[in-house]
Design a protein around this motif. Structure first.
Motif, PDB file in Angstrom:
ATOM      1  N   ASP A  46      11.207 -22.919  26.922  1.00  0.00           N
ATOM      2  CA  ASP A  46      11.909 -21.552  26.986  1.00  0.00           C
ATOM      3  C   ASP A  46      12.236 -21.275  28.353  1.00  0.00           C
ATOM      4  O   ASP A  46      11.885 -19.929  28.830  1.00  0.00           O
ATOM      5  CB  ASP A  46      11.656 -20.152  26.021  1.00  0.00           C
ATOM      6  CG  ASP A  46      12.663 -19.141  26.126  1.00  0.00           C
ATOM      7  OD1 ASP A  46      13.783 -19.653  26.283  1.00  0.00           O
ATOM      8  OD2 ASP A  46      11.961 -18.229  25.998  1.00  0.00           O
ATOM      9  N   ARG A  57       8.815 -21.942  31.267  1.00  0.00           N
ATOM     10  CA  ARG A  57       8.188 -21.135  30.527  1.00  0.00           C
ATOM     11  C   ARG A  57       8.238 -21.680  28.935  1.00  0.00           C
ATOM     12  O   ARG A  57       9.072 -22.395  28.869  1.00  0.00           O
ATOM     13  CB  ARG A  57       9.140 -19.868  30.561  1.00  0.00           C
ATOM     14  CG  ARG A  57       8.509 -18.469  29.779  1.00  0.00           C
ATOM     15  CD  ARG A  57       9.464 -17.217  29.977  1.00  0.00           C
ATOM     16  NE  ARG A  57      10.533 -17.276  29.286  1.00  0.00           N
ATOM     17  CZ  ARG A  57      11.323 -16.035  28.832  1.00  0.00           C
ATOM     18  NH1 ARG A  57      10.948 -15.104  29.453  1.00  0.00           N
ATOM     19  NH2 ARG A  57      12.243 -16.288  28.196  1.00  0.00           N
ATOM     20  N   TYR A  58       7.145 -21.128  28.151  1.00  0.00           N
ATOM     21  CA  TYR A  58       7.093 -21.458  26.847  1.00  0.00           C
ATOM     22  C   TYR A  58       7.064 -20.234  26.071  1.00  0.00           C
ATOM     23  O   TYR A  58       6.636 -19.171  26.323  1.00  0.00           O
ATOM     24  CB  TYR A  58       5.589 -22.206  26.721  1.00  0.00           C
ATOM     25  CG  TYR A  58       5.801 -23.525  27.290  1.00  0.00           C
ATOM     26  CD1 TYR A  58       6.280 -24.659  26.463  1.00  0.00           C
ATOM     27  CD2 TYR A  58       5.421 -23.714  28.657  1.00  0.00           C
ATOM     28  CE1 TYR A  58       6.323 -25.946  27.313  1.00  0.00           C
ATOM     29  CE2 TYR A  58       5.563 -25.078  29.405  1.00  0.00           C
ATOM     30  CZ  TYR A  58       5.913 -26.095  28.663  1.00  0.00           C
ATOM     31  OH  TYR A  58       6.061 -27.220  29.351  1.00  0.00           O
ATOM     32  N   SER A  59       7.619 -20.182  24.669  1.00  0.00           N
ATOM     33  CA  SER A  59       7.566 -19.056  23.841  1.00  0.00           C
ATOM     34  C   SER A  59       7.167 -19.643  22.488  1.00  0.00           C
ATOM     35  O   SER A  59       7.267 -20.527  21.897  1.00  0.00           O
ATOM     36  CB  SER A  59       9.290 -18.630  23.820  1.00  0.00           C
ATOM     37  OG  SER A  59       9.196 -17.508  22.778  1.00  0.00           O
ATOM     38  N   ASN A  65       5.716 -14.889  25.563  1.00  0.00           N
ATOM     39  CA  ASN A  65       6.093 -15.806  26.353  1.00  0.00           C
ATOM     40  C   ASN A  65       4.958 -16.133  27.548  1.00  0.00           C
ATOM     41  O   ASN A  65       4.672 -14.922  28.094  1.00  0.00           O
ATOM     42  CB  ASN A  65       7.437 -15.609  26.924  1.00  0.00           C
ATOM     43  CG  ASN A  65       8.361 -15.464  25.958  1.00  0.00           C
ATOM     44  OD1 ASN A  65       8.531 -15.900  24.781  1.00  0.00           O
ATOM     45  ND2 ASN A  65       9.226 -14.008  25.904  1.00  0.00           N
TER      46      ASN A  65
END
Length: 254
Positions: free
Chosen positions: A126, A139-141, A147
């Motif tokens: 993300d 980014r990771y969610s 996040n």
């Protein structure tokens, strides 16, 4: 003369009868022993030798069967039910006890994502491509609720940045994980109690219907325009907290 001869015959006859009785007594003392047909030593050896049924049985081992693998200890991160964010890390907790952490400084993004994946499951990429006042960010969610990614515009170089945008999330295995910020701040609640408990210089209500509060500050910054704080930012449009972000700067206008 005649008398003497008769006496001798009588004595001789008596002696013969006595001798016959003696010999007869020797042969009539009892029945003769019965032979078993085998020496006594052979019989003893046979009695001492165990039968096949008495001997220990050896079970052949299948050399092709691998040994059983030792059991592995359970991963404590798989039991996480609470994540508390401070200005410097995520604290991962289970039943009130910390079982792991994800620091924002001196920690690479891949390592941070790997730890959170063990606790929360696989995230969704993300990121942002960047733009005016926005840095390009990987980014990771997790469910849009938590996040983590590379630094954003108001984050120090070399630091990760993180956000909480919900009060809880549900993991793929069905656990409910509560999410909160410093001092128990929770998304979806009123910011008013936090404002009342925070020094005025850490509160920015200069934008219409938006309140930003700096909590758990790591440092205080001053310039010719204003006083700023670097730490956790609580963002609350219309009095309701929608985002808890760290580490970022309050009072930094692009």
């Amino acid at each position: 003369m005649g008398t003497t001869r008769s006496t001798r015959l009588t004595i001789s006859t008596a002696c013969a009868l006595a001798l016959g009785l003696m010999l007869g007594g020797c042969t009539a003392a009892g029945p003769a022993p019965v032979s078993t047909g085998a020496p006594s030593g052979t019989a003893t050896a046979a009695a001492a030798t165990p039968s096949p049924s008495d001997a220990e049985t050896t079970v052949p081992v299948d050399a092709t069967t691998p040994p059983a693998a030792p059991s592995q200890p359970a991963d404590a991160l798989a039991s996480v039910d609470q994540i508390v964010m401070s200005s410097s890390s995520f604290s991962l907790r289970a039943a009130g006890a910390e079982v792991g952490s994800v620091p924002f400084v001196s920690r690479d993004l891949d390592g941070a994502v790997a730890t959170l994946t063990r606790a929360l499951g696989t995230p969704v990429p993300d990121g942002t491509t960047g733009g005016h006042c926005v840095l390009s960010q990987t980014r990771y969610s997790w469910g849009g609720a938590l996040n983590i990614g590379t630094r954003q515009l108001r984050t120090d170089p070399g630091s990760l940045s993180a956000e909480i945008t919900a009060a809880r999330l549900t993991t793929p295995d069905g656990r409910t994980v509560s999410l909160s910020g410093p001092s128990g701040v929770v998304v979806g609640t009123s910011v008013a109690p936090l404002v009342a408990a925070t020094p005025a210089e850490q509160v920015d209500a200069s934008w219409k219907d938006v309140t930003n509060v700096a909590v758990d500050p790591l440092r205080r910054m001053e310039d010719t325009w204003e006083v700023g704080f670097y730490g956790t930012l609580v963002h609350a449009p219309k009095d309701v907290i929608t985002t808890i972000a760290a580490p970022v700067t309050l009072y930094d206008y692009c």
